[in-house]
Design a protein around this motif. Structure first.
Motif, PDB file in Angstrom:
ATOM      1  N   LEU A  47     -49.993 -57.469 -91.221  1.00 17.72           N
ATOM      2  CA  LEU A  47     -48.593 -57.068 -90.791  1.00 17.72           C
ATOM      3  C   LEU A  47     -47.847 -58.318 -90.082  1.00 17.72           C
ATOM      4  N   VAL A  48     -48.467 -59.108 -89.499  1.00 18.18           N
ATOM      5  CA  VAL A  48     -47.790 -60.147 -88.916  1.00 18.18           C
ATOM      6  C   VAL A  48     -47.709 -61.196 -89.926  1.00 18.18           C
ATOM      7  N   ALA A  49     -48.643 -61.552 -90.635  1.00 21.38           N
ATOM      8  CA  ALA A  49     -48.250 -62.486 -91.856  1.00 21.38           C
ATOM      9  C   ALA A  49     -47.127 -62.010 -92.925  1.00 21.38           C
ATOM     10  N   ALA A  50     -47.071 -60.814 -92.859  1.00 23.40           N
ATOM     11  CA  ALA A  50     -45.844 -60.483 -93.731  1.00 23.40           C
ATOM     12  C   ALA A  50     -44.427 -60.672 -93.277  1.00 23.40           C
ATOM     13  N   THR A  51     -44.441 -60.578 -91.842  1.00 19.10           N
ATOM     14  CA  THR A  51     -43.227 -60.952 -91.242  1.00 19.10           C
ATOM     15  C   THR A  51     -42.777 -62.463 -91.687  1.00 19.10           C
ATOM     16  N   ARG A  52     -43.947 -63.269 -91.599  1.00 18.56           N
ATOM     17  CA  ARG A  52     -43.787 -64.810 -91.982  1.00 18.56           C
ATOM     18  C   ARG A  52     -43.350 -65.097 -93.352  1.00 18.56           C
ATOM     19  N   LEU A  62     -37.756 -58.516 -99.766  1.00 21.97           N
ATOM     20  CA  LEU A  62     -37.360 -59.433 -98.549  1.00 21.97           C
ATOM     21  C   LEU A  62     -37.332 -61.070 -98.592  1.00 21.97           C
ATOM     22  N   ASP A  63     -37.687 -61.281 -99.965  1.00 21.32           N
ATOM     23  CA  ASP A  63     -37.888 -62.850-100.060  1.00 21.32           C
ATOM     24  C   ASP A  63     -36.456 -63.539 -99.945  1.00 21.32           C
ATOM     25  N   LEU A 107     -42.564 -56.272 -82.740  1.00 24.76           N
ATOM     26  CA  LEU A 107     -42.244 -57.111 -83.893  1.00 24.76           C
ATOM     27  C   LEU A 107     -40.666 -57.537 -84.038  1.00 24.76           C
ATOM     28  N   ARG A 108     -40.119 -56.519 -83.744  1.00 27.05           N
ATOM     29  CA  ARG A 108     -38.727 -56.577 -83.973  1.00 27.05           C
ATOM     30  C   ARG A 108     -37.775 -57.809 -83.395  1.00 27.05           C
ATOM     31  N   HIS A 109     -38.154 -58.182 -82.154  1.00 26.77           N
ATOM     32  CA  HIS A 109     -37.442 -59.146 -81.680  1.00 26.77           C
ATOM     33  C   HIS A 109     -38.184 -60.725 -82.041  1.00 26.77           C
ATOM     34  N   ARG A 110     -39.334 -60.516 -82.859  1.00 23.25           N
ATOM     35  CA  ARG A 110     -39.961 -61.627 -83.281  1.00 23.25           C
ATOM     36  C   ARG A 110     -39.638 -62.080 -84.886  1.00 23.25           C
ATOM     37  N   VAL A 127     -36.287 -54.712 -91.587  1.00 24.14           N
ATOM     38  CA  VAL A 127     -37.456 -55.260 -92.085  1.00 24.14           C
ATOM     39  C   VAL A 127     -38.768 -55.181 -91.617  1.00 24.14           C
ATOM     40  N   VAL A 128     -38.862 -54.869 -90.248  1.00 30.09           N
ATOM     41  CA  VAL A 128     -40.193 -54.249 -90.022  1.00 30.09           C
ATOM     42  C   VAL A 128     -40.520 -52.968 -90.687  1.00 30.09           C
ATOM     43  N   ALA A 129     -39.589 -52.090 -90.855  1.00 32.64           N
ATOM     44  CA  ALA A 129     -39.949 -50.627 -91.294  1.00 32.64           C
ATOM     45  C   ALA A 129     -40.514 -50.981 -92.928  1.00 32.64           C
ATOM     46  N   ARG A 130     -39.584 -51.923 -93.641  1.00 35.51           N
ATOM     47  CA  ARG A 130     -39.979 -52.186 -94.801  1.00 35.51           C
ATOM     48  C   ARG A 130     -41.510 -52.771 -95.043  1.00 35.51           C
ATOM     49  N   ILE A 131     -41.965 -53.782 -93.897  1.00 34.99           N
ATOM     50  CA  ILE A 131     -43.094 -54.289 -93.857  1.00 34.99           C
ATOM     51  C   ILE A 131     -44.266 -53.365 -93.600  1.00 34.99           C
TER      52      ILE A 131
END
Length: 138
Positions: A47-52, A62-63, A107-110, A127-131
């Protein structure tokens, strides 16, 4: 604002503690002992890698929309929040629902978005919801 100022001048009511510091420390120890499966560790990392890098996670729409994602502190805090959620639910183990429930708050504020995302009126919650909808749950 006037009422807020008046209450501030008058002073705030005395609060009564509902637990002792020792009880809080004991609760923290219990929460730390809640079982956390390795598959869920991998899920948090995914999940966190997907935010990056959403594209690398297969989330191509989201690209180019995420400037910065979660740091290693995001992984640590998501683990702690998921444990706390399981603790409050009265369980001795964390499940994927605990992680999914706490992920938006952690995650939202990160997640920092690009100007392109702002132009598309996309916010970090979306974005977080999509991830969360895209990263496979173990």
């Amino acid at each position: 604002e006037r009422e807020i100022l008046r209450r501030s001048i008058a002073g705030f009511p005395t609060l009564k503690p509902v637990i002792t510091p020792a009880h809080l420390m004991q609760a923290r120890e219990v929460a730390r002992s809640i079982r956390f499966d390795d598959k869920l560790v991998d899920y948090i990392l995914d999940l966190v890698a997907a935010t990056r890098d959403p594209k690398a996670a297969g989330i191509h729409d989201l690209d180019g929309l995420v400037e910065f994602g979660g740091s290693p502190r995001a992984t640590l805090n998501l683990e702690k929040a998921a444990r706390a959620h399981a603790f409050l639910a009265g369980r001795a183990y964390v499940n994927s629902a605990d992680i999914k429930t706490m992920a938006p708050d952690v995650l939202r504020h990160r997640v920092s978005l690009t100007y392109e995302a702002e132009a598309e009126e996309l916010d970090s919650d979306a974005v977080v919801a999509r991830i969360l909808a895209s990263v496979p749950v173990p």
